[in-house]
Design an enzyme around this catalytic site. Sequence first.
Site, PDB file in Angstrom:
ATOM      1  N   HIS A  60       0.821  -1.213   0.000  1.00 18.77           N
ATOM      2  CA  HIS A  60       0.000   0.000   0.000  1.00 18.77           C
ATOM      3  C   HIS A  60       0.856   1.265   0.000  1.00 18.77           C
ATOM      4  O   HIS A  60       0.327   2.373   0.090  1.00 18.77           O
ATOM      5  CB  HIS A  60      -0.919  -0.034   1.231  1.00 18.77           C
ATOM      6  CG  HIS A  60      -2.063   0.915   1.179  1.00 18.77           C
ATOM      7  ND1 HIS A  60      -2.237   1.926   2.103  1.00 18.77           N
ATOM      8  CD2 HIS A  60      -3.108   1.026   0.314  1.00 18.77           C
ATOM      9  CE1 HIS A  60      -3.328   2.609   1.831  1.00 18.77           C
ATOM     10  NE2 HIS A  60      -3.882   2.089   0.749  1.00 18.77           N
ATOM     11  N   LYS A  74       3.222   4.432  -1.116  1.00 17.27           N
ATOM     12  CA  LYS A  74       3.374   5.369  -2.229  1.00 17.27           C
ATOM     13  C   LYS A  74       4.694   6.098  -2.012  1.00 17.27           C
ATOM     14  O   LYS A  74       4.825   6.896  -1.078  1.00 17.27           O
ATOM     15  CB  LYS A  74       2.231   6.376  -2.273  1.00 17.27           C
ATOM     16  CG  LYS A  74       0.848   5.778  -2.527  1.00 17.27           C
ATOM     17  CD  LYS A  74       0.120   5.514  -1.251  1.00 17.27           C
ATOM     18  CE  LYS A  74      -1.272   4.965  -1.530  1.00 17.27           C
ATOM     19  NZ  LYS A  74      -1.900   4.430  -0.315  1.00 17.27           N
ATOM     20  N   ASP A  80      17.209  10.529  -7.080  1.00 14.10           N
ATOM     21  CA  ASP A  80      18.647  10.607  -6.779  1.00 14.10           C
ATOM     22  C   ASP A  80      18.954  10.398  -5.298  1.00 14.10           C
ATOM     23  O   ASP A  80      19.964  10.906  -4.788  1.00 14.10           O
ATOM     24  CB  ASP A  80      19.219  11.954  -7.245  1.00 14.10           C
ATOM     25  CG  ASP A  80      19.219  12.079  -8.772  1.00 14.10           C
ATOM     26  OD1 ASP A  80      19.179  11.040  -9.446  1.00 14.10           O
ATOM     27  OD2 ASP A  80      19.247  13.214  -9.269  1.00 14.10           O
ATOM     28  N   HIS A  93      -9.238  11.480   1.703  1.00 10.34           N
ATOM     29  CA  HIS A  93      -8.422  10.264   1.702  1.00 10.34           C
ATOM     30  C   HIS A  93      -7.124  10.420   2.502  1.00 10.34           C
ATOM     31  O   HIS A  93      -6.301   9.515   2.545  1.00 10.34           O
ATOM     32  CB  HIS A  93      -8.110   9.885   0.247  1.00 10.34           C
ATOM     33  CG  HIS A  93      -7.512   8.532   0.065  1.00 10.34           C
ATOM     34  ND1 HIS A  93      -6.192   8.343  -0.315  1.00 10.34           N
ATOM     35  CD2 HIS A  93      -8.040   7.289   0.200  1.00 10.34           C
ATOM     36  CE1 HIS A  93      -5.943   7.052  -0.414  1.00 10.34           C
ATOM     37  NE2 HIS A  93      -7.035   6.384  -0.101  1.00 10.34           N
ATOM     38  N   LYS A  97      -4.188  10.642   5.386  1.00  8.69           N
ATOM     39  CA  LYS A  97      -3.838   9.843   6.562  1.00  8.69           C
ATOM     40  C   LYS A  97      -2.881  10.680   7.423  1.00  8.69           C
ATOM     41  O   LYS A  97      -1.669  10.626   7.279  1.00  8.69           O
ATOM     42  CB  LYS A  97      -3.158   8.527   6.158  1.00  8.69           C
ATOM     43  CG  LYS A  97      -4.046   7.599   5.300  1.00  8.69           C
ATOM     44  CD  LYS A  97      -3.717   7.728   3.864  1.00  8.69           C
ATOM     45  CE  LYS A  97      -4.267   6.614   2.998  1.00  8.69           C
ATOM     46  NZ  LYS A  97      -5.685   6.363   3.079  1.00  8.69           N
TER      47      LYS A  97
END
Length: 468
Positions: free
Chosen positions: A209, A211, A216, A386, A388
């Site tokens: 889950h 992201k 670099d 959405h 968190k």
Amino acid sequence: MWTTIILGIYILITLSIVVAILLYGAKPSKSLAWLLAIFAIPVGGIILYLLLGRNRRKNKLIALKRNLFTKLPSPGTDLVNSFEGRYRKLMTLFYNNSHFPPVGDNDLQLLKDGKTTFDAIFNALEQAQREIHIQYYIYEDGELADKLWVLFKTKIAMGVKVRMIYDGIGSFSLSKAYLKKLQVIGVEVYPFLPFKFGRFFSSLNYRNHRKIIVVDGQIAFTGGINISDKYLKGDPGLGKWHDMHLKITGPAANHLNQVFMMDWYLVCQELLEPLENPTGITKSKIDTLVQIVSGGPDDDFPALEQTYFSIINAAKKYVYITNPYIIPNQALIKALQTAALGGVDVRLLVSENADNRLVSWAVHSYFETFLKSGVKIYLFPDGFLHSKIIVSDDAISSIGTANLDDRSFEQNYEVNAIIYEKKFAELLKADFLRDSGTGNMLTYDAYVGRPWTKKLKEGIGKIFSPIL
């Protein structure tokens, strides 16, 4: 004869699963529920258990030794003793779980909603000189994906390495044509636990889950936003998607890169080496202390559950939580109730609109007990919220991918950034107050009088909440 053989095999399988539950069951309540399901629902109970019930902390699907990927000192060294301040205990806990110490010299940028986030992401990607690491739970075909493909093609032609991980279930709709286009231009792309019949039972319930984008090894992004056009155009059913993301420039970005490298090893068994002599970057003079906390079903302890639990327990004045999926276990329920009853200003901000009815019923099923203990609950009415986020006492905050539910704590691979900085906490607090100010505040007297049909739906949602 065949009937006897099949019945014997079924009994052996059932007994072996019962023994496994008794030996490795994580929680007595769940173990009892699975035992009842197995005996009450012939065949179906076993299938459900194999899909959703196994305790992977005891039966590890993937063996991964963290010391292959990091040279950070092990817990118990002088590094732990060097942690200072009010949150020394929390820092030690997070370090023992994820092996990332809090590091300073970071510059943070709070990114709200899709346009602001993707503008910052593309700006950072365009600066890449050596490598781009990108990892998403949901990666969908569309304008964003096409724009990324064009950028990747340009960067690869300049000699930049591009590595990408997408979740095999979360990104199930990602077309084979797009993946082929990525491979043709030289993107190294792999799915995380893709949908395959041969390991259907062992992998379906365990998703990545996270992201993460790292440029670099020095500029990184994480938060709740996926690669999906709905963050720019909205959703036909829900309207605009609201979310929060974080840009990190500094040493903490390298820790997010190490999380990516661990997952990279899982998907292709290639051990990446960190960049040597990374290119210089321009930073502001802000020096923020950040600690990365990662967790997954293969870890010994539920790191993200302990993170939220500890921040709530450490709160002295307030703790504000924004999350779309607040389906807490008993430990978090007691933590929130104890904080509120003890005089801490506890507030929850939840989306009024939901992307899943059953999940929404489960979330709402906990509202009455929270309101009774003094927790303030606000329903955000505009589109779908959405984010968190958790912020407490103008001192500590968390932005990441983990929801407040058992799926994030037990089944998913997640990552959060913990920020120990007053001004940043005040920024998140102000944002929370603005959003909750536009929301609908629930009251105990009004909520307890809701229709019995709504209570019935919440009861159904609560029953299924452990597996949502």
